[in-house]
Design an enzyme around this catalytic site. Structure first.
Site, short mmCIF file in Angstrom:
data_model
loop_
_atom_site.label_atom_id
_atom_site.label_comp_id
_atom_site.label_asym_id
_atom_site.label_seq_id
_atom_site.Cartn_x
_atom_site.Cartn_y
_atom_site.Cartn_z
N ASP A 9 0.83 -1.23 0.00
CA ASP A 9 0.00 0.00 0.00
C ASP A 9 0.85 1.27 0.00
OD1 ASP A 9 -2.20 -1.64 0.19
OD2 ASP A 9 -2.61 -1.20 2.28
N ARG A 18 2.75 12.30 -6.13
CA ARG A 18 3.11 13.08 -7.31
C ARG A 18 2.15 12.88 -8.49
NH1 ARG A 18 8.25 15.61 -7.93
NH2 ARG A 18 8.59 16.56 -5.92
N HIS A 50 -4.60 4.87 -1.41
CA HIS A 50 -3.31 4.37 -1.92
C HIS A 50 -3.51 3.44 -3.11
CE1 HIS A 50 -4.41 1.51 1.20
NE2 HIS A 50 -3.93 2.24 2.18
N GLU A 70 -7.10 -7.06 0.68
CA GLU A 70 -7.64 -6.63 1.97
C GLU A 70 -8.77 -5.65 1.68
OE1 GLU A 70 -4.36 -5.49 4.54
OE2 GLU A 70 -5.77 -4.15 5.52
N THR A 100 -4.88 4.32 9.54
CA THR A 100 -4.73 2.94 9.09
C THR A 100 -5.76 2.11 9.84
OG1 THR A 100 -3.18 1.08 8.93
CG2 THR A 100 -2.93 2.50 10.84
N HIS A 190 -0.18 -6.20 11.47
CA HIS A 190 -0.39 -4.80 11.85
C HIS A 190 0.67 -4.36 12.86
CE1 HIS A 190 -2.22 -0.93 12.29
NE2 HIS A 190 -2.92 -1.24 11.21
N GLY A 191 1.47 -3.42 12.42
CA GLY A 191 2.47 -2.83 13.30
C GLY A 191 3.69 -3.72 13.55
N GLY A 212 3.67 -4.35 6.12
CA GLY A 212 3.77 -3.29 5.12
C GLY A 212 4.68 -2.16 5.56
N HIS A 213 4.19 -1.35 6.49
CA HIS A 213 4.85 -0.08 6.80
C HIS A 213 6.32 -0.24 7.19
CE1 HIS A 213 5.57 3.71 9.03
NE2 HIS A 213 4.88 4.20 8.02
N1 PXP Z 1 -2.86 -6.67 8.16
C1 PXP Z 1 -3.95 -5.86 8.07
C2 PXP Z 1 -5.29 -6.49 8.14
C3 PXP Z 1 -3.81 -4.47 7.88
O1 PXP Z 1 -4.90 -3.69 7.80
C4 PXP Z 1 -2.53 -3.93 7.74
C5 PXP Z 1 -2.37 -2.46 7.46
O2 PXP Z 1 -2.81 -2.19 6.17
C6 PXP Z 1 -1.43 -4.81 7.83
C7 PXP Z 1 -1.63 -6.17 8.07
C8 PXP Z 1 -0.03 -4.32 7.69
O3 PXP Z 1 0.24 -3.44 8.74
P1 PXP Z 1 1.60 -2.63 8.74
O4 PXP Z 1 1.56 -1.72 7.55
O5 PXP Z 1 1.57 -1.91 10.04
O6 PXP Z 1 2.71 -3.65 8.63
#
Ligand code: PXP
Length: 236
Positions: A9, A18, A50, A70, A100, A190-191, A212-213
């Site tokens: 994302d 941009r 995104h 997702e 998020t 997540h996180g 992701g992040h």
């Molecule tokens: N899993 C789910 C269901 C999420 O909503 C997200 C964030 O988009 C992630 C995983 C990934 O989280 P992060 O970007 O904090 O790694």
């Protein structure tokens, strides 16, 4: 061995800043797979902040690997999923104003709605995962409505410090074990980052993490030296 699915994302977030086509999330997906990720995750949000529809179709077309779409259980997005046919959909709560995804989905509040969604996806051979808290009621509901997978929300653990992080971890471990007892596959996300990932491996049945992040953030710094050097070489 726990598998890694890469959420792309934030590559789209930088691209959209941009308004052009770079950096290309599809290229990020290809490089992630080349580096060993088992799948690609993208979140098609209602506001398309995104990932955009064209990205999802391009991922489907160009990647020969597991695509995890997702999404919130909104009719417009469900129809796109039915058209794209990813291997997996992960159902998440979604609020327009959030930065998020803020927590797990409360599937126990409306099981019949989510059971219907599972049936629609299964009719097309698409697996369904629910992003939920490590809560026995949510896990039992996931099993009852026919979910294939639960993704445990690790955000509380990731944000917690010291003893609170340990408590959150224990709750994830308990959630994993309840899910295994109910015959569900377990993933988490997540996180998660390079500092908090190791203890997560203790979750029973954990087969995959979705990140992701932290990955995209680290990629900036591992890539900056090369990017700067390449430009300097062109200036000689
Ligand atoms: N899993 C789910 C269901 C999420 O909503 C997200 C964030 O988009 C992630 C995983 C990934 O989280 P992060 O970007 O904090 O790694």
């Amino acid at each position: 061995m726990i598998h890694l699915a890469v959420n792309i994302d934030h590559v789209a977030t930088v691209r959209n800043a941009r308004g052009g086509s770079h950096p290309d999330p599809i290229e990020a997906a290809k490089q992630s797979i080349h580096a060993g990720a088992v799948g690609i995750v993208c979140h098609l949000r209602e506001d398309r902040r995104h990932i955009r529809d064209a990205d999802v179709y391009a991922l489907r077309r160009e990647l020969n690997t597991k695509l995890d779409l997702e999404m919130a259980a909104h009719e417009e997005i469900i129809r796109i999923a039915e058209d794209v046919k990813p291997e997996l959909v992960t159902i998440v709560p979604e609020k327009r104003e959030e930065l998020t995804t803020e927590g797990g989905l409360n599937i126990a509040a409306d099981p019949s709605r989510y059971a219907e969604l599972v049936q629609r996806m299964h009719a097309l051979g698409i697996e369904v995962s629910f992003f939920i808290e490590p809560d026995s009621r949510q896990i039992e509901t996931a099993q009852k409505i026919g979910a294939d997978i639960i993704e445990l929300h690790t955000g509380t653990y990731a944000d917690a410090k010291g003893a609170d992080a340990q408590i959150a971890l224990e709750s994830l471990i308990l959630g994993g074990s309840i899910a295994v007892d109910h015959g569900l596959k377990v993933t988490a996300g997540h996180g998660l980052d390079y500092h908090n990932i190791t203890p997560i491996k203790a979750i029973p049945g954990l087969v995959e993490v979705s990140i992701g992040h932290a990955l995209i953030s680290r990629a900036l710094f591992t890539g900056i030296p090369r990017a700067v050097k390449d430009m300097i070489d062109m200036l000689v």
